[in-house]
Design a protein around this motif. Structure first.
Motif, PDB file in Angstrom:
ATOM      1  N   ILE A  24     104.454 -27.196  41.516  1.00  0.00           N
ATOM      2  CA  ILE A  24     104.534 -26.469  40.236  1.00  0.00           C
ATOM      3  C   ILE A  24     103.140 -26.360  39.623  1.00  0.00           C
ATOM      4  N   LEU A  25     102.767 -25.140  39.281  1.00  0.00           N
ATOM      5  CA  LEU A  25     101.451 -24.884  38.699  1.00  0.00           C
ATOM      6  C   LEU A  25     101.386 -25.382  37.268  1.00  0.00           C
ATOM      7  N   ASP A  26     100.224 -25.903  36.881  1.00  0.00           N
ATOM      8  CA  ASP A  26     100.049 -26.331  35.491  1.00  0.00           C
ATOM      9  C   ASP A  26     100.079 -25.103  34.582  1.00  0.00           C
ATOM     10  N   ASP A  34      98.906 -13.768  44.241  1.00  0.00           N
ATOM     11  CA  ASP A  34     100.004 -14.096  45.153  1.00  0.00           C
ATOM     12  C   ASP A  34      99.674 -13.668  46.576  1.00  0.00           C
ATOM     13  N   GLU A  35      99.061 -12.485  46.698  1.00  0.00           N
ATOM     14  CA  GLU A  35      98.709 -11.988  48.032  1.00  0.00           C
ATOM     15  C   GLU A  35      97.714 -12.951  48.703  1.00  0.00           C
ATOM     16  N   ALA A  36      96.740 -13.404  47.906  1.00  0.00           N
ATOM     17  CA  ALA A  36      95.724 -14.315  48.459  1.00  0.00           C
ATOM     18  C   ALA A  36      96.354 -15.644  48.872  1.00  0.00           C
ATOM     19  N   VAL A  37      97.331 -16.113  48.094  1.00  0.00           N
ATOM     20  CA  VAL A  37      98.001 -17.368  48.447  1.00  0.00           C
ATOM     21  C   VAL A  37      98.790 -17.192  49.740  1.00  0.00           C
ATOM     22  N   ILE A  38      99.461 -16.062  49.857  1.00  0.00           N
ATOM     23  CA  ILE A  38     100.260 -15.831  51.076  1.00  0.00           C
ATOM     24  C   ILE A  38      99.336 -15.723  52.297  1.00  0.00           C
ATOM     25  N   ARG A 295     107.824 -20.427  46.232  1.00  0.00           N
ATOM     26  CA  ARG A 295     109.253 -20.371  45.882  1.00  0.00           C
ATOM     27  C   ARG A 295     109.415 -20.370  44.373  1.00  0.00           C
ATOM     28  N   SER A 296     108.581 -21.207  43.705  1.00  0.00           N
ATOM     29  CA  SER A 296     108.686 -21.285  42.241  1.00  0.00           C
ATOM     30  C   SER A 296     108.300 -19.945  41.612  1.00  0.00           C
ATOM     31  N   ARG A 297     107.518 -19.162  42.348  1.00  0.00           N
ATOM     32  CA  ARG A 297     107.153 -17.831  41.846  1.00  0.00           C
ATOM     33  C   ARG A 297     108.202 -16.794  42.272  1.00  0.00           C
ATOM     34  N   GLY A 298     109.188 -17.256  43.025  1.00  0.00           N
ATOM     35  CA  GLY A 298     110.264 -16.345  43.436  1.00  0.00           C
ATOM     36  C   GLY A 298     109.855 -15.360  44.516  1.00  0.00           C
TER      37      GLY A 298
END
Lengths: 360, 322
Positions: A24-26, A34-38, A295-298
């Motif tokens: 969970i992000l602070d 999101d694209e960069a994380v993926i 997942r928490s970002r859906g």
């Protein structure tokens, strides 16, 4: 007048983190889209797939001794994704598979290197990296000189060099931080504190409470970050890169992580790793953590994960196939690239060897 | 000789902006032997850099400078301190081209004074060249004259291979010969016949060449004609030039300042007997330091082979096989 004393501080410090252990992000903004994380997650998964494949091939005698990245994927990928491959350089150790692949080093070359084929050492001309380094810490002065030289020639490229807690006991580490501080070289010393130098625990490397604060002794900034938190590693490395690019000089980043695998395929960690400690770190798995974040970002589910795994497996299979089908070098490979202008004596040896081995 | 080195550095820096000089005390002081005197004033602090006192990172960062596109000339203040950088020289400098399959070339020169005879403190005077000739990928040159000092340094700086350029401590001021003002190179790997002769080949390099020449002069008066070979370069080695001389004379003496066992003389003997065993009229002799550490300066004259010793041993060699 009182005596100036500089006493070590042993009060506990917390590495910088952005994600909780459950992903969970602070309350702040994410440092990565999101694209960069993926994309980063894909490099992490690609690494797992490669490590598993290479380990199983090693067990079958089809791959050499090599060191997996297991447990340190976020640390390596978080740092690598802060770099611009067109102008930044990586000066690696040997446990940075995803960083090198993202920078453009072909997977098949990485595999060939560990299969013992000299062709694996080939670095494509457009890829800004030095060869992997086996003599621990010897790469750190080279990274420092490279960064200093880029700066001297007016470029804005930045150099990152990877090494571990063990290598930071070598003189080369200390001499390099010292020089980098003096020259304000645009270099990032990325120290992966993974708890172990083969079987020697981190406590046997330094009495200091952290590796990061060693930087102070050299007039250099030190940062300590949770190495299993992709977002945190990416954020601090991005800051260090920006600072270096702007002329602000070097940074030592201590990325606190844990080698949940063996040192390499010849190692037996059950002889020295405490099982409970290992399990504690396995709970903090960096890949699961970033998946939980998504997942928490859906934006993550089983289907997407399976697709990514399949595509990683296909990519690794293709590269391994190329590596397996690359002929073993002839004896000429022993002599090629030793010199720009080889001495006659070595050239004579080269033809003797070729003759003895049935022609080059 | 020191002026020839300095002039060469200045000319090369003038001609090529990629040349940088790094080392301990090379800037304002101009080096402890003044090899870099005035270079910082001419070319600035960016290109002539006083480094922190750490040989490992001096050489190691030199590798990085070369990777970045520069052509560094590294001064190691004394080869005796080269051990602090040995891992960078032996493992890294010498192998980077090989390890990267030719992607990275390493155009760097490591200059270092070596050898004894000037009463230095401990650990400054050892002749450690054999450590480096046993390091594939690294070229090793050791001029004996001022002319060669300039020409070989220019060739070393032009080369895309890393070169260890050894300067004779004793020859810095002692050696004086004509040096052209213009730029020129002396090719790496070609020996110089310092004196022609017919009875015996006396092989030396660096400061020992001067000893060999003086001994040859005395031996000439005794009726012995000595051919003195100045190797100039240990790797590449001019095997052809050595063979040519030995075929002519049939006798060989090798003179070096380093200890006997495992010294570069051993390599020469092995090579010569392989190339021209049947031309030899006598066993090859070595005139070297003993197998002991370099002593304190007060007794170094007893340690380094001198003219008298060379005369006596070469005369005995020739007489025994006459």
């Amino acid at each position: 007048m009182s005596v100036s004393r500089f006493l070590p501080d042993f009060a506990p410090i917390s590495p910088f983190s952005r994600l909780s252990e459950s992903g969970i992000l602070d309350s702040g903004a994410s440092p990565m889209s999101d694209e960069a994380v993926i994309e980063a997650l894909r490099y992490m998964m690609l690494t797992r797939v490669f490590d598993d494949k290479a380990t199983s091939m090693q067990r079958q005698g089809r791959f050499g001794t090599f060191s997996s990245v297991r447990g340190q994927e976020a640390s390596v990928v978080g740092a690598a994704t802060a770099l611009d491959p067109t102008k930044d350089w990586i000066v690696p150790q040997y446990r940075e598979f995803p960083a090198l692949i993202r920078h453009g080093y072909p997977i098949e070359n990485f595999a060939l290197y560990f299969m013992g084929n000299p062709k694996g050492g080939t670095i494509p001309p457009e890829v800004n990296m030095l060869p992997m380094q086996i003599s621990l810490a010897a790469q750190i002065p080279q990274a420092t000189g490279l960064a200093w030289g880029l700066k001297m020639q007016g470029g804005d490229g930045v150099v990152i060099t990877f090494f571990g807690d063990g290598a930071s006991s070598e003189g080369d580490f200390h001499e390099s931080l010292n020089l980098a501080g003096i020259m304000k070289a645009p270099v990032i010393f990325f120290l992966q504190n993974n708890g172990w130098a083969i079987s020697t625990p981190r406590e046997n490397q330094t009495a200091a409470r952290s590796f990061a604060e060693r930087a102070l002794g050299y007039g250099v900034e030190g940062v300590i970050v949770d190495g299993n938190d992709l977002l945190a590693v990416h954020e601090v490395t991005t800051q260090a890169v920006a600072k270096a690019r702007a002329g602000g000089g070097p940074t030592l980043i201590e990325s606190v992580t844990y080698r949940t695998g063996a040192h390499n395929t010849a190692d037996d960690p059950t002889r020295y790793v405490d099982q409970q400690e290992l399990e504690k770190w396995q709970q903090k798995d960096p890949v699961e953590r970033i998946k939980n974040y998504l997942r928490s970002r859906g934006i993550w589910n089983e289907t997407l994960e399976q697709e990514m795994l399949d595509s990683c497996a296909a990519q690794i299979d293709t590269a391994m196939e190329i590596a397996r089908n690359t002929p073993l070098a002839t004896s000429n490979a022993i002599f090629d690239h030793v010199y720009a202008e080889p001495p006659q004596r070595m050239l004579d040896q080269k033809s003797d060897w070729a003759h003895r081995n049935g022609g080059a | 000789m020191i002026e020839a080195i300095r002039e060469c550095l200045g000319q090369e820096m003038e001609a090529d902006k990629r040349v940088v000089v790094i080392g301990e005390d090379v800037g304002v002081l101009g080096g402890v032997f003044r090899a870099t005197d005035g270079l910082q004033a001419r070319f600035g602090k960016e290109r002539v850099v006083d480094m922190p006192l750490a040989e490992g990172v001096i050489v190691g960062s030199g590798i990085g400078l070369a990777m970045s596109g520069l052509r560094p000339v590294i001064e190691l203040q004394f080869l005796g301190f080269g051990h602090q950088a040995f891992h960078q020289i032996g493992q890294q400098v010498a192998r980077l081209r090989y390890r990267s399959q030719g992607r990275h070339s390493l155009p760097l020169v490591i200059r270092s004074p070596f050898g004894g005879g000037v009463r230095t403190p401990e650990l400054h005077s050892d002749a450690f060249e054999a450590f480096y000739t046993h390091t594939p990928g690294l070229k090793v040159v050791a001029p004996a004259t001022a002319y060669d000092a300039k020409g070989l340094l220019a060739a070393a700086m032009e080369s895309d291979d890393p070169v260890l350029y050894l300067e004779p401590l004793k020859g810095y001021r002692l050696t004086k010969d004509e040096v052209p003002d213009e730029r020129y190179t002396v090719p790496l790997g070609k020996l110089r016949v310092a004196r022609a002769g017919t009875d015996v080949t006396l092989i030396a390099w660096s400061a020992a060449v001067n000893v060999a020449e003086r001994a040859a002069e005395e031996l000439f008066e005794q009726g012995i004609s000595v051919e003195v070979l100045d190797l100039r370069s240990l790797n590449p080695l001019d095997i052809e030039g050595i063979t040519e001389s030995v075929v002519k004379t049939g006798r060989v003496a090798i003179l070096h300042e380093a200890p006997l066992t495992g010294g570069f003389g051993s390599e020469l003997i092995a090579t010569i007997q392989q190339e021209c065993f049947y031309n030899l009229e006598a066993p090859i002799i070595r005139i070297t330091a003993p197998d002991t550490p370099y002593p304190l300066g007060g007794v170094e004259d007893l340690y380094i082979p001198d003219v008298d010793r060379v005369v006596a041993e070469v005369a005995a060699l020739v007489k025994a096989s006459a």
